[in-house]
Design a protein around this motif. Structure first.
Motif, PDB file in Angstrom:
ATOM      1  N   PHE A 106       0.833  -1.194   0.000  1.00 30.45           N
ATOM      2  CA  PHE A 106       0.000   0.000   0.000  1.00 30.45           C
ATOM      3  C   PHE A 106       0.869   1.245   0.000  1.00 30.45           C
ATOM      4  O   PHE A 106       2.017   1.210   0.440  1.00 30.45           O
ATOM      5  N   TYR A 107       0.291   2.360  -0.440  1.00 27.57           N
ATOM      6  CA  TYR A 107       0.982   3.634  -0.269  1.00 27.57           C
ATOM      7  C   TYR A 107       1.118   3.905   1.220  1.00 27.57           C
ATOM      8  O   TYR A 107       0.249   3.571   2.012  1.00 27.57           O
ATOM      9  N   GLU A 108       2.219   4.535   1.597  1.00 29.37           N
ATOM     10  CA  GLU A 108       2.403   4.969   2.972  1.00 29.37           C
ATOM     11  C   GLU A 108       1.631   6.272   3.163  1.00 29.37           C
ATOM     12  O   GLU A 108       1.421   7.023   2.207  1.00 29.37           O
ATOM     13  N   ALA A 109       1.224   6.566   4.380  1.00 27.73           N
ATOM     14  CA  ALA A 109       0.448   7.770   4.660  1.00 27.73           C
ATOM     15  C   ALA A 109       1.218   9.044   4.319  1.00 27.73           C
ATOM     16  O   ALA A 109       0.627  10.045   3.960  1.00 27.73           O
ATOM     17  N   SER A 110       2.535   8.993   4.392  1.00 32.25           N
ATOM     18  CA  SER A 110       3.351  10.192   4.175  1.00 32.25           C
ATOM     19  C   SER A 110       3.881  10.321   2.746  1.00 32.25           C
ATOM     20  O   SER A 110       4.498  11.321   2.417  1.00 32.25           O
ATOM     21  N   SER A 111       3.632   9.336   1.879  1.00 31.08           N
ATOM     22  CA  SER A 111       4.163   9.410   0.513  1.00 31.08           C
ATOM     23  C   SER A 111       3.101   9.931  -0.457  1.00 31.08           C
ATOM     24  O   SER A 111       1.907   9.777  -0.240  1.00 31.08           O
ATOM     25  N   THR A 112       3.543  10.572  -1.533  1.00 30.63           N
ATOM     26  CA  THR A 112       2.631  11.046  -2.569  1.00 30.63           C
ATOM     27  C   THR A 112       2.101   9.833  -3.318  1.00 30.63           C
ATOM     28  O   THR A 112       2.860   8.970  -3.741  1.00 30.63           O
ATOM     29  N   ASN A 113       0.773   9.755  -3.462  1.00 30.83           N
ATOM     30  CA  ASN A 113       0.139   8.573  -4.040  1.00 30.83           C
ATOM     31  C   ASN A 113      -0.331   8.811  -5.483  1.00 30.83           C
ATOM     32  O   ASN A 113      -0.071   9.863  -6.064  1.00 30.83           O
ATOM     33  N   ALA A 114      -1.044   7.849  -6.034  1.00 34.78           N
ATOM     34  CA  ALA A 114      -1.503   7.889  -7.428  1.00 34.78           C
ATOM     35  C   ALA A 114      -2.488   9.025  -7.698  1.00 34.78           C
ATOM     36  O   ALA A 114      -2.676   9.410  -8.852  1.00 34.78           O
ATOM     37  N   LEU A 115      -3.129   9.570  -6.663  1.00 37.10           N
ATOM     38  CA  LEU A 115      -4.064  10.680  -6.855  1.00 37.10           C
ATOM     39  C   LEU A 115      -3.420  12.035  -6.582  1.00 37.10           C
ATOM     40  O   LEU A 115      -4.090  13.056  -6.555  1.00 37.10           O
ATOM     41  N   GLY A 116      -2.105  12.028  -6.337  1.00 39.14           N
ATOM     42  CA  GLY A 116      -1.365  13.270  -6.148  1.00 39.14           C
ATOM     43  C   GLY A 116      -1.410  13.829  -4.744  1.00 39.14           C
ATOM     44  O   GLY A 116      -0.897  14.915  -4.487  1.00 39.14           O
ATOM     45  N   GLY A 117      -2.009  13.110  -3.815  1.00 42.93           N
ATOM     46  CA  GLY A 117      -2.089  13.569  -2.438  1.00 42.93           C
ATOM     47  C   GLY A 117      -1.252  12.709  -1.518  1.00 42.93           C
ATOM     48  O   GLY A 117      -0.535  11.808  -1.954  1.00 42.93           O
ATOM     49  N   LYS A 118      -1.357  12.997  -0.228  1.00 47.03           N
ATOM     50  CA  LYS A 118      -0.689  12.192   0.794  1.00 47.03           C
ATOM     51  C   LYS A 118      -1.741  11.703   1.766  1.00 47.03           C
ATOM     52  O   LYS A 118      -2.612  12.462   2.174  1.00 47.03           O
ATOM     53  N   GLY A 119      -1.648  10.442   2.131  1.00 47.61           N
ATOM     54  CA  GLY A 119      -2.601   9.838   3.045  1.00 47.61           C
ATOM     55  C   GLY A 119      -3.038   8.488   2.520  1.00 47.61           C
ATOM     56  O   GLY A 119      -3.419   8.354   1.356  1.00 47.61           O
ATOM     57  N   SER A 120      -2.922   7.470   3.369  1.00 52.04           N
ATOM     58  CA  SER A 120      -3.344   6.117   3.024  1.00 52.04           C
ATOM     59  C   SER A 120      -3.867   5.477   4.296  1.00 52.04           C
ATOM     60  O   SER A 120      -3.252   5.582   5.353  1.00 52.04           O
ATOM     61  N   ARG A 121      -5.054   4.857   4.187  1.00 53.05           N
ATOM     62  CA  ARG A 121      -5.626   4.200   5.363  1.00 53.05           C
ATOM     63  C   ARG A 121      -6.263   2.871   4.961  1.00 53.05           C
ATOM     64  O   ARG A 121      -6.620   2.656   3.811  1.00 53.05           O
ATOM     65  N   ILE A 122      -6.380   1.994   5.980  1.00 52.85           N
ATOM     66  CA  ILE A 122      -6.853   0.625   5.789  1.00 52.85           C
ATOM     67  C   ILE A 122      -7.985   0.368   6.783  1.00 52.85           C
ATOM     68  O   ILE A 122      -7.921   0.796   7.926  1.00 52.85           O
ATOM     69  N   LYS A 123      -8.999  -0.382   6.340  1.00 54.74           N
ATOM     70  CA  LYS A 123     -10.065  -0.852   7.232  1.00 54.74           C
ATOM     71  C   LYS A 123     -10.157  -2.359   7.046  1.00 54.74           C
ATOM     72  O   LYS A 123     -10.133  -2.862   5.925  1.00 54.74           O
ATOM     73  N   LEU A 124     -10.223  -3.097   8.164  1.00 56.98           N
ATOM     74  CA  LEU A 124     -10.311  -4.558   8.133  1.00 56.98           C
ATOM     75  C   LEU A 124     -11.667  -5.031   8.631  1.00 56.98           C
ATOM     76  O   LEU A 124     -12.220  -4.457   9.571  1.00 56.98           O
ATOM     77  N   THR A 125     -12.148  -6.097   8.029  1.00 52.09           N
ATOM     78  CA  THR A 125     -13.348  -6.781   8.511  1.00 52.09           C
ATOM     79  C   THR A 125     -13.006  -8.258   8.637  1.00 52.09           C
ATOM     80  O   THR A 125     -12.763  -8.926   7.636  1.00 52.09           O
ATOM     81  N   ALA A 126     -12.931  -8.765   9.878  1.00 50.60           N
ATOM     82  CA  ALA A 126     -12.633 -10.174  10.129  1.00 50.60           C
ATOM     83  C   ALA A 126     -13.944 -10.950  10.112  1.00 50.60           C
ATOM     84  O   ALA A 126     -14.928 -10.520  10.705  1.00 50.60           O
ATOM     85  N   CYS A 127     -13.938 -12.105   9.417  1.00 51.76           N
ATOM     86  CA  CYS A 127     -15.179 -12.861   9.231  1.00 51.76           C
ATOM     87  C   CYS A 127     -14.969 -14.355   9.424  1.00 51.76           C
ATOM     88  O   CYS A 127     -13.902 -14.890   9.137  1.00 51.76           O
TER      89      CYS A 127
END
Length: 146
Positions: A106-127
C-alpha cells in the motif's frame, strides 16, 4: 481502448479506484510482531501490520468454518478528499489456532500517491464463513504509517 497484437482488446483505466477486488489465500505464518488486531468476532482475529503492509488472519474456533479478512484501502487526493483505491480479501482454511498472512503493498500515509495527495488508510473486517451467513467485525480506519 487499445487493440493489441493478436487481437486482444485492452481498456485503459483512467480511474485507479476502478481496480478489481484482490483475493488471496493466506500463507502460513506466525503471529504479527506488531500492528492492530480486531478481536470482536468469536472465531476469527484479523490484524494489519503497517510495516511491510501485511494482513493477518487467525481462526480461533473449532467450528469447522474457514475465516477471512476483507480489507479496504483509501488514499487522499491533492485536495485532501479520501477515495476508495483498493480492496480485497485474505482467506485461511488452516484451522483453529493457525495464523495466515497476505503481503500487500500500500501507499504509505506520508508518501505522494496515485491521486497526487498524501494519506493512506486501511479498514479490516474479520469474518467467519458460515453456511448461508457471514459473521464479521469491522475495525476503524487505520493509518498506514509503515
Amino acid at each position: 481502448m487499445t487493440l493489441a497484437a493478436g487481437g486482444a482488446l485492452f481498456v485503459a483505466m483512467s480511474n485507479p479506484a476502478a481496480a478489481a477486488e484482490e483475493n488471496n489465500k493466506g500463507v502460513p505464518s506466525g503471529a504479527p510482531s506488531s500492528g492492530t488486531c480486531i478481536t470482536e468476532i468469536t472465531g476469527a482475529t484479523g490484524c494489519f501490520q503497517p510495516y511491510g503492509d501485511v494482513i493477518y488472519i487467525k481462526d480461533t474456533s473449532l467450528d469447522g468454518y474457514s475465516v477471512y479478512v476483507k480489507w479496504q484501502n483509501e488514499i487522499r487526493n491533492s485536495s485532501g478528499t479520501w477515495h476508495s483505491y483498493r480492496s480485497g480479501k485474505c482467506t485461511s482454511d488452516r484451522g483453529k489456532g493457525d495464523w495466515a498472512k497476505c503481503d500487500k503493498d500500500f501507499y504509505e500515509a506520508s508518501s505522494t500517491n496515485a491521486l497526487g495527495g498524501k494519506g493512506s488508510r486501511i479498514k479490516l473486517t474479520a469474518c467467519v464463513a458460515s453456511i448461508g451467513d457471514d459473521e464479521c467485525a469491522t475495525s476503524s480506519w487505520l493509518s498506514n504509517n509503515g
